[in-house]
Scaffold this motif. Structure first.
Motif, mmCIF file in Angstrom:
data_model
loop_
_atom_site.group_PDB
_atom_site.id
_atom_site.type_symbol
_atom_site.label_atom_id
_atom_site.label_comp_id
_atom_site.label_asym_id
_atom_site.label_seq_id
_atom_site.Cartn_x
_atom_site.Cartn_y
_atom_site.Cartn_z
ATOM 1 N N VAL A 138 0.853 -1.194 0.000
ATOM 2 C CA VAL A 138 0.000 0.000 0.000
ATOM 3 C C VAL A 138 0.887 1.241 0.000
ATOM 4 O O VAL A 138 1.981 1.250 0.582
ATOM 5 C CB VAL A 138 -0.929 0.028 1.240
ATOM 6 N N TYR A 139 0.387 2.325 -0.577
ATOM 7 C CA TYR A 139 1.169 3.555 -0.700
ATOM 8 C C TYR A 139 0.204 4.698 -1.041
ATOM 9 O O TYR A 139 -0.950 4.481 -1.410
ATOM 10 C CB TYR A 139 2.257 3.409 -1.744
ATOM 11 N N ILE A 140 0.734 5.927 -0.844
ATOM 12 C CA ILE A 140 -0.012 7.143 -1.222
ATOM 13 C C ILE A 140 0.585 7.655 -2.510
ATOM 14 O O ILE A 140 1.822 7.815 -2.606
ATOM 15 C CB ILE A 140 0.105 8.218 -0.106
ATOM 16 N N PRO A 141 -0.226 7.905 -3.469
ATOM 17 C CA PRO A 141 0.338 8.196 -4.796
ATOM 18 C C PRO A 141 1.038 9.548 -4.896
ATOM 19 O O PRO A 141 1.938 9.708 -5.713
ATOM 20 C CB PRO A 141 -0.887 8.144 -5.706
ATOM 21 N N CYS A 172 -4.114 4.611 8.796
ATOM 22 C CA CYS A 172 -3.901 5.933 8.172
ATOM 23 C C CYS A 172 -4.096 6.980 9.269
ATOM 24 O O CYS A 172 -5.226 7.255 9.671
ATOM 25 C CB CYS A 172 -4.875 6.138 7.014
ATOM 26 N N SER A 173 -2.999 7.528 9.748
ATOM 27 C CA SER A 173 -3.056 8.483 10.870
ATOM 28 C C SER A 173 -2.496 9.836 10.452
ATOM 29 O O SER A 173 -1.866 9.957 9.400
ATOM 30 C CB SER A 173 -2.275 7.942 12.078
ATOM 31 N N VAL A 234 0.095 9.744 7.494
ATOM 32 C CA VAL A 234 1.114 8.696 7.532
ATOM 33 C C VAL A 234 0.427 7.337 7.543
ATOM 34 O O VAL A 234 -0.579 7.141 8.231
ATOM 35 C CB VAL A 234 2.012 8.863 8.783
ATOM 36 N N LEU A 235 1.014 6.389 6.752
ATOM 37 C CA LEU A 235 0.579 4.996 6.753
ATOM 38 C C LEU A 235 1.487 4.205 7.678
ATOM 39 O O LEU A 235 2.725 4.393 7.658
ATOM 40 C CB LEU A 235 0.629 4.404 5.346
ATOM 41 N N SER A 236 0.906 3.310 8.463
ATOM 42 C CA SER A 236 1.708 2.539 9.412
ATOM 43 C C SER A 236 0.954 1.257 9.764
ATOM 44 O O SER A 236 -0.231 1.117 9.480
ATOM 45 C CB SER A 236 2.000 3.358 10.678
ATOM 46 N N MET A 237 1.684 0.369 10.418
ATOM 47 C CA MET A 237 1.175 -0.899 10.945
ATOM 48 C C MET A 237 0.308 -1.655 9.936
ATOM 49 O O MET A 237 -0.873 -1.894 10.145
ATOM 50 C CB MET A 237 0.375 -0.632 12.241
ATOM 51 N N PRO A 238 0.901 -2.068 8.775
ATOM 52 C CA PRO A 238 0.109 -2.850 7.792
ATOM 53 C C PRO A 238 -0.102 -4.276 8.290
ATOM 54 O O PRO A 238 0.740 -4.841 8.987
ATOM 55 C CB PRO A 238 0.996 -2.803 6.541
ATOM 56 N N MET A 239 -1.222 -4.846 7.939
ATOM 57 C CA MET A 239 -1.548 -6.252 8.220
ATOM 58 C C MET A 239 -2.037 -6.881 6.922
ATOM 59 O O MET A 239 -3.021 -6.433 6.335
ATOM 60 C CB MET A 239 -2.627 -6.362 9.300
ATOM 61 N N GLY A 240 -1.311 -7.976 6.480
ATOM 62 C CA GLY A 240 -1.635 -8.600 5.200
ATOM 63 C C GLY A 240 -0.906 -7.942 4.062
ATOM 64 O O GLY A 240 -1.291 -8.114 2.908
ATOM 65 N N GLY A 241 0.140 -7.215 4.302
ATOM 66 C CA GLY A 241 0.898 -6.540 3.272
ATOM 67 C C GLY A 241 1.971 -5.686 3.906
ATOM 68 O O GLY A 241 2.295 -5.814 5.087
ATOM 69 N N GLU A 246 7.028 3.989 -2.390
ATOM 70 C CA GLU A 246 6.762 5.235 -3.108
ATOM 71 C C GLU A 246 6.561 6.390 -2.112
ATOM 72 O O GLU A 246 7.446 7.193 -1.881
ATOM 73 C CB GLU A 246 5.524 5.075 -3.998
ATOM 74 N N PHE A 247 5.364 6.503 -1.504
ATOM 75 C CA PHE A 247 5.093 7.556 -0.509
ATOM 76 C C PHE A 247 4.321 6.936 0.643
ATOM 77 O O PHE A 247 3.122 6.662 0.513
ATOM 78 C CB PHE A 247 4.283 8.712 -1.115
ATOM 79 N N SER A 248 5.034 6.673 1.716
ATOM 80 C CA SER A 248 4.346 6.146 2.899
ATOM 81 C C SER A 248 3.678 7.253 3.710
ATOM 82 O O SER A 248 2.912 6.977 4.634
ATOM 83 C CB SER A 248 5.351 5.395 3.786
ATOM 84 N N ALA A 249 3.997 8.470 3.384
ATOM 85 C CA ALA A 249 3.375 9.620 4.055
ATOM 86 C C ALA A 249 3.234 10.745 3.048
ATOM 87 O O ALA A 249 3.963 10.791 2.050
ATOM 88 C CB ALA A 249 4.198 10.084 5.248
ATOM 89 N N THR A 250 2.285 11.631 3.283
ATOM 90 C CA THR A 250 2.079 12.775 2.394
ATOM 91 C C THR A 250 1.829 14.016 3.248
ATOM 92 O O THR A 250 1.384 13.923 4.398
ATOM 93 C CB THR A 250 0.897 12.537 1.449
#
Length: 1420
Positions: A138-141, A172-173, A234-241, A246-250
């Motif tokens: 997963v990522y932020i475009p 997504c925090s 910010v994206l964090s703590m993925p489950m299943g991936g 690319e961009f984990s935060a914007t």
């Protein structure tokens, strides 16, 4: 290789050489990693050793987590051929790719079945197949998103790639940066978005097959204007991936919201102001949705293009920064308008502009420019008015001149009418009229500013009281283009006085001399003229009468008392007094003729006293001295032959007659005195003294010395040194007296001149005035002083000058002719002075004692220094305080506090808190008046004096908190800043508040009292009392404009009792430019006043009980029983007058002041005890003359009052308050207090403090006790007996519930019966404040398990278990009390009806008088 060969038949060939040629085959490495996306895996095989032959090796695979056919493909038993010389070989294995994410999988490559070779390690290799490309990511475009504040919500896309066949969850925090967030449930102020926390509430869930999901963020659209702000998603703590690279935060950028930005603008586009207004106020507004921040804008003045006003001439230019605190929408700018007051010129409208510049935290709106129009067409008009509102004139002056002043533009001629209007003064009778016509015009030429308006007054001979008429201005005109005007002072009042015609009646002379008739049948007439001046048109009647002096009516003259009538036009009357012959030889005698006031109250009487001297004309002289007497110094009395020609100053002189054995020729004159039968001891003396001779040697006339004092006489053989000085001439007159006591002729000595060079001490410098300084001290002796314990020592030391009489007193000194005499007013007025002999003082000690000699001086310094026969006992007692060796006077006396307050005019006041220290103090102030007195024959009354004044202070210091250490700052919204530091506070002699403070300006300039270019003034105002005004004064200022320190003082214009409250000190700041230097007068620009709020807690509190009512007793409230029962000889220390908490027991004790030393002869008994509390901080006091009775009587100033103890009527007391019992007990009713009641001069009581806490915190209670002080034999006389009848009647007619409620207000309440006895017959009263501690519980009370009564008195023991055993009886007692209360109520109703029909019986108490003592009132 050596081997042994053997055949089966048993034949053997040992040690045969056998050679093997092979190669070694292995895998290149034992571990391979390959990505699933790689199409082929190439495995390298290595061969070494013998390479001459072709070799083969078989390769197989073994499945692990990777399975053949699904993850890779390979043929079974696949061989790899190594040709001769070949050292390596390759094996390709195909890796199979799928779209399903799999974690790393493995399989094994195994070598086997080598041909022409052998296997070596590694012969196996593990292959790991990784599948990173298929992992769900997963990522932020985008790296940044820019949004507007009013977007509402922002959806950030979250994308997924890789294996999307399974579910995936990611958090997504948000993370704050310049933008701040808040939770959805509690939206806080100044938040920019709804936060997404990094927890399960912010999870984004991807279902199978989903590759994109939005992250929803709510953007808060508020009314606050903010610049660009950012926060992170910010994206964090993925489950299943996993998180993609690319961009984990914007970054989310919230663009500024221009709609929320506030704007500045003027309220009007144009302002109009008159030049005389002094200033114009312009409003600057700030509007917008966001007013939460501090904003500022600069207001500047500038010239306009046409008809521009000039800065510095027409107005004071400004460039001012306006600060708008949060929430403030409008600020006012004051621009000073300069009026050409010195030379007004009509200029017409002039303009200048004000513009807004440099806004901060806001933008400029419209209008940002405004025009100010200055118009002087009204203020500079020629204006005429009277100079003063009132004029006084004398009728005899003939006219009165009133000045008319013109202001404004005086460059043109102007006219105005000045005409009269009658009031009590009448036209033609009192003044000539000025009519309201052109005949009364006053003309002002160009440039003239002042003209007189003259009114002729009619001067007659009739006396008239003050009369009045008015002058009025009207009909103004001018030859200028604009008309003239009349000012506010268009009328003035003329007061006409007629002092010249005022009728006055007086005696023609103030002194008459008449000779006594020589024979019995003769009489002499004294004609006394009574004269009237002024208006004689009316009739006046005055009475003339005589009054005895040394001459007695009926013996020396005939008394007279008659009315003298002045008819119309009569100006003089003669009154005759007959002088009689008395047949006695006497000195000159006198009596007085007095004039009384006019009976018709028409004429004023003056010179109402005349003295008639009767001179005796002796027909013959029986005896006389053989030779004239001689005057010598008392130093030379024993050696007349060698006596100095000029006696030294500062020591008495003696008159030596020819019959005195000390006389130089007594050997010749002594027999003659015996022959003449002269008795030297009966000789009568008088003295004559002249003023000192001048530098030119001209002598002054000798005059009789008649100014006797309370310790000296001018009719004795010696003359005290106070009557003469250097260069004075002294002469004695001695009258011989025979043995029968008949006086003879007088003999006069030759005058002697007092030496100007010789004296005992320093001599007074001729031609100078004033006196040397003195030293006065006051201190507390303390209990350690063996002779004067616990008293205040007052000492005065001053240098002695020959001929000086020092006088000290605590009352103002005046009229020394009477003050120094034997007159009784001296004793009544100056109770604390050296004017009283030791037997005349009312206080315990005085400055003059019964000692005639200083014990510290051995022997006599001068001859006859301590001779009472020659100098007199009184003089010796007075001169005991003079040390001739050091030439110093020292007067010492001791007083107690009560004497200083009641007898000496002292005052106890509080100077409040020492504001910059850690102590506060209460001060005893005693005034001191010191006069240096010299005898002067030419002075009025015979005395010349130089008066000094001082004030002695004795300070009692106590610690307090530091007040205002950091100063008082100006409010934040003030245009200019500064600090105020209080430095002192006191009450002056008039009872007015005096506050000193200093200021520190935080701007360039100074604070000023006022400014000529502005109507603003610095002032002090009271927030609580708007009628209390103050006078503000600048004491001192630093000579700089750079943040100067300035000292100030303000004084209340009148005195009040309570000065507590908040005071607003408004100071006018006056600013200067940065390059301006300090000069006087100060040139600066006045600004808006800066306000400082000062909190003051300050009261003037007097003693609660006066001297005559307290009987010099001490009232103590104690916290410990042991102190209560002690004899008090060691004092009570910190256990006395402490603060009580709820649950404490208060032990009250009243005792006769130990200083009185009454011993066991007097006993004190407490009769009644009251409790009360005042309204709004009122402090009760006992002063019947002022209608204040402490807690005894009702008063509108008391909130609650109740009687808690009554020895004579115990059933009439209040036993509880708000259902909480007092448990009040007199010591006499407490068996455990026998130790106290057996002590002479002491009594007490005890009660619980808990009921006093049933009111609001901060309420102040007072205890008021009434007691008797009696001797032993009268101890039990006059006390009320406890009568059952008395108690039942009282109880039946007094509703105790009514007492518990707040008192009924009524005026004119009569004082109780016992009030009339207080202060008499040994009955006294005293008040004491009860200090309560609302923050603590009972702390002080000692345990009551065992109470020690003292030796011989028995023990009253109560063990703890006995107390517990009493608890079950409490409910039974309560039931019994309830039944008894019901019976009492029924009985009370019946008794109430019977009480109306009979007269209440009064009990008379008879006691013996005890000596009145001074006050020792106790008040906290």
């Amino acid at each position: 290789m050596h081997v042994a060969s053997a055949k089966f038949g048993g034949n053997a060939l040992p040690n045969q050489v056998f050679r093997l040629n092979w190669c070694w085959i292995s895998v290149e490495k034992d571990q391979y990693t390959v990505d699933e996306n790689t199409k082929y895996l190439v495995v390298n095989l290595n061969r070494r050793g013998y390479l001459g032959e072709t070799a083969f090796v078989t390769i197989n695979t073994e499945d692990g987590t990777a399975e053949k056919g699904e993850d890779f493909t390979s043929r079974a038993n696949r061989q790899v051929q190594f040709n001769p010389g070949q050292t390596s070989g390759k094996l390709k294995i195909r890796i199979m790719k799928d779209d399903t994410f799999e974690r790393s999988e493995t399989f094994t490559i195994v070598l086997s079945e080598p041909f022409m070779g052998v296997l070596e390690y590694p012969d196996r290799a593990v292959v790991e197949i990784t599948d990173g490309s298929d992992e769900s990511t997963v990522y932020i475009p985008d790296e940044k998103y820019v949004v507007e504040e009013d977007i509402g919500e922002l959806l950030i896309p979250i994308k997924r790639k890789g294996d999307i066949s399974k579910e995936l969850m990611v958090v997504c925090s948000t993370k704050p940066d310049t933008a701040t967030g808040t939770t959805p449930t509690t939206v806080l102020s100044y938040s920019d978005y709804i936060s997404r926390p990094e927890d399960h509430n912010s999870v984004i869930r991807f279902d199978q097959g989903e590759d994109e999901k939005p992250c929803r963020i709510v953007i808060i659209d508020d009314s606050l204007y903010e610049e660009q702000e950012t926060f992170q998603v910010v994206l964090s703590m993925p489950m299943g991936g996993r998180i993609g690279e690319e961009f984990s935060a914007t970054e989310v950028v919230i663009a500024p919201d221009d709609d929320d930005e506030p704007v500045f603008y003027f309220s009007e586009e144009e302002y109009r102001v008159d030049e005389s207004d002094g200033y114009v106020e312009v409003q600057v507004w700030r509007t917008g949705t966001d007013l939460t921040k501090t904003a500022s804008v600069t207001v500047r003045s500038r010239k306009t293009s046409q008809q521009s006003a000039e800065s510095g001439q027409d107005y004071v230019g400004i460039s001012k920064n306006l600060d708008f605190p949060p929430g403030v929408t409008m600020q006012t700018v004051r621009i000073t308008i300069l009026d050409d007051l010195g030379q007004p010129v009509l200029e017409g409208p002039e303009t200048f502009d004000l513009v807004l510049r440099m806004p901060m935290n806001a933008a400029l709106g419209e209008p940002s420019r405004t025009t100010v129009v200055i118009n002087d067409s009204v203020s500079d008009l020629p204006m005429m008015s009277f100079a003063q509102p009132v004029y006084d004139a004398e009728e005899s002056d003939g006219q009165v001149t009133v000045m008319v002043v013109r202001t404004g533009d005086v460059s043109h001629a102007s006219t105005v009418r000045c005409y009269t209007r009658q009031h009590t003064a009448q036209v033609m009778m009192d003044y000539d009229e000025r009519p309201n016509t052109d005949d009364s015009i006053i003309t002002f030429e160009a440039g003239e500013k002042e003209k007189p308006c003259v009114v002729v007054l009619v001067n007659d001979t009739d006396y008239e009281e003050e009369e009045q008429f008015r002058l009025v201005l009207g009909s103004p005109s001018s030859d200028s283009a604009l008309a003239a005007s009349i000012g506010a002072q268009n009328e003035t009042l003329i007061k006409v006085h007629d002092e010249e015609d005022k009728p006055i009646i007086k005696l023609g002379q103030v002194k008459f001399t008449v000779n006594e008739p020589k024979f019995d049948d003769e009489y002499a007439i004294v004609e006394i003229p009574v004269i009237r001046t002024g208006d004689t048109s009316k009739t006046s009647i005055v009475r003339v009468h005589t009054k005895d002096g040394s001459a007695k009516s009926g013996l020396d003259y005939l008394p007279l008392s008659m009315e003298v009538k002045f008819g119309k036009n009569v100006t003089k009357r003669i009154v005759e007094v007959e002088v009689l012959y008395d047949g006695e030889r006497e000195m000159r005698e006198s009596f007085t003729v007095l004039l009384k006031n006019d009976r018709n109250m028409i004429a004023e009487t003056r010179d109402k006293k005349a003295i008639i001297y009767i001179e005796e004309m002796n027909r013959m002289a029986d005896v006389t001295f053989p030779l004239p007497p001689q005057v010598v110094s008392l130093m030379d009395y024993d050696d007349m032959v060698d006596a100095r020609d000029k006696p030294p100053a500062g020591y008495p002189v003696v008159c030596v007659t020819a019959c005195n054995p000390k006389f130089t020729d007594y050997d010749k004159t002594g027999s003659l005195c015996t022959t003449e039968n002269i008795n030297e001891t009966l000789t009568r003396y008088r003295w004559r003294v002249s003023a000192p001779s001048g530098q030119d040697g001209v002598t002054n006339r000798l005059r009789d010395v008649e100014s006797t004092t309370y310790f000296t006489s001018t009719r004795e053989i010696t003359l005290d040194s106070i009557y003469f000085g250097p260069n004075s001439r002294v002469q004695c007159v001695a009258r011989a007296v025979n043995s029968d006591g008949d006086p003879g002729l007088e003999s006069t000595s030759e005058p002697v001149t007092i030496s100007s060079t010789e004296g005992l001490c320093q001599q007074r410098v001729a031609g100078t005035i004033g006196a040397d300084p003195f030293t006065a001290k006051m201190r507390y002796t303390g209990a350690e002083d063996p002779d004067h314990p616990n008293l205040i020592r007052l000492s005065v030391t001053m240098p002695h000058i020959d001929g000086m009489l020092p006088v000290i007193s605590t009352q103002e000194l005046a009229n020394f002719e009477i003050t120094l005499s034997q007159d009784g007013t001296r004793i009544g007025l100056h109770k604390c002075s050296n004017l009283l002999d030791y037997d005349e003082v009312d206080t315990r000690y005085g400055f003059i004692t019964d000692e005639t000699k200083n014990p510290n001086i051995v022997g006599e310094t001068q001859p006859y220094q301590y001779s009472s026969d020659l100098r007199g006992e009184k003089a010796l007692r007075f001169y005991r305080n003079l040390d001739l060796e050091s030439c110093l006077w020292e007067f010492v006396s001791y007083y107690d506090m009560s004497e200083l307050l009641t007898e000496c005019g002292g005052q106890i006041g509080t100077d409040g808190q020492v504001l910059n220290l850690v102590q506060s103090y209460v001060t005893l102030r005693v005034p001191l008046y010191v006069s240096y007195i010299f005898h002067s024959p030419a002075a009025v009354g015979g005395w010349q004096h130089f008066d000094l004044q001082s004030q002695l202070r004795l300070t009692f210091v106590y610690d307090t908190a530091i007040l205002w250490q950091d100063g008082i700052s100006a409010p934040p919204e003030a245009q200019l800043q500064g600090y105020l530091y209080p430095t002192g506070m006191r009450i002056n002699g008039d009872g007015r508040l005096v506050v000193n403070f200093r200021t520190e300006a935080r701007f360039r300039g100074q604070f000023v009292l006022d400014h000529p270019g502005s109507q603003l003034t610095s002032m002090v105002m009271s927030g609580e009392n708007d009628r209390l005004t103050f006078t503000l004064e600048n004491i001192r200022s630093q000579t700089t404009f750079n943040q100067p320190d300035q000292e100030w003082e303000f004084i209340s214009d009148y005195a009040v009792r309570d000065y507590s409250g908040t005071y607003q000190i408004k100071l006018v700041p006056c600013t200067t430019t940065t390059d301006q230097t300090y000069s006087l007068p100060i040139v600066c620009t006045p600004r808006e006043p800066v306000t400082f709020d000062m909190d003051v807690r300050f009261q003037q509190v007097s003693d609660p009980v006066a001297t005559e009512f307290s009987l010099n007793t001490q009232f103590h409230l104690l916290a410990k029983r042991s102190l209560w029962l002690s004899d008090g000889s060691m004092g009570f220390g910190e256990g006395s007058d402490t603060a009580f908490a709820a649950g404490d027991t208060m032990f009250g004790r009243i005792m006769v002041d130990p200083v009185q030393n009454l011993g066991d002869s007097f006993f004190l008994t407490i009769e009644k005890v009251y409790l009360c509390t005042g309204i709004e901080g009122y402090v009760p006091k006992y002063s019947p003359d002022e209608g204040e009775y402490g807690c005894v009587a009702e008063s509108p100033k008391l909130l609650h009052t109740m009687k808690v103890l009554d020895k004579g009527a115990p059933n009439t007391v209040v036993e509880e308050w708000s259902s909480v019992p007092f448990n009040a007990v007199l010591a006499i009713d407490d068996p455990s207090a026998a130790t106290l009641t057996n002590q002479a001069g002491s009594d007490g009581f005890r009660m619980d403090a808990t009921p006093l806490f049933q009111v609001s915190s901060g309420r102040t209670w007072f205890i008021h006790a009434i007691y008797t002080v009696r001797s032993e034999e009268n101890r039990n006389r006059g006390l009320r007996k406890r009568s059952i009848t008395f108690h039942s009647i009282t109880a039946a007619n007094e509703d105790s519930s009514e007492i518990l409620l707040p008192r009924y207000r009524r005026s004119g309440t009569l004082p109780p019966e016992e009030v009339e006895q207080i202060g008499k017959n040994g009955m006294g009263t005293n008040l004491h404040r009860v200090m309560l501690n609302f923050t603590a519980t009972g702390r002080y009370n000692e345990p009551d398990d065992q109470i020690d009564i003292g030796p011989g008195d028995g023990n009253y023991d109560m063990a703890p278990n006995e107390k517990e055993n009493m608890i079950p009886y409490i409910p039974i007692a309560a039931v019994i009390c309830a039944v008894a209360l019901l019976a009492c109520c029924i009985f009370a109703v019946c008794a109430f009806r019977r009480r109306k029909k009979r007269t209440e019986t009064k009990t008379v108490t008879t006691v013996y008088n005890t000596p009145s003592q001074s006050t020792d009132a106790s008040e906290v």
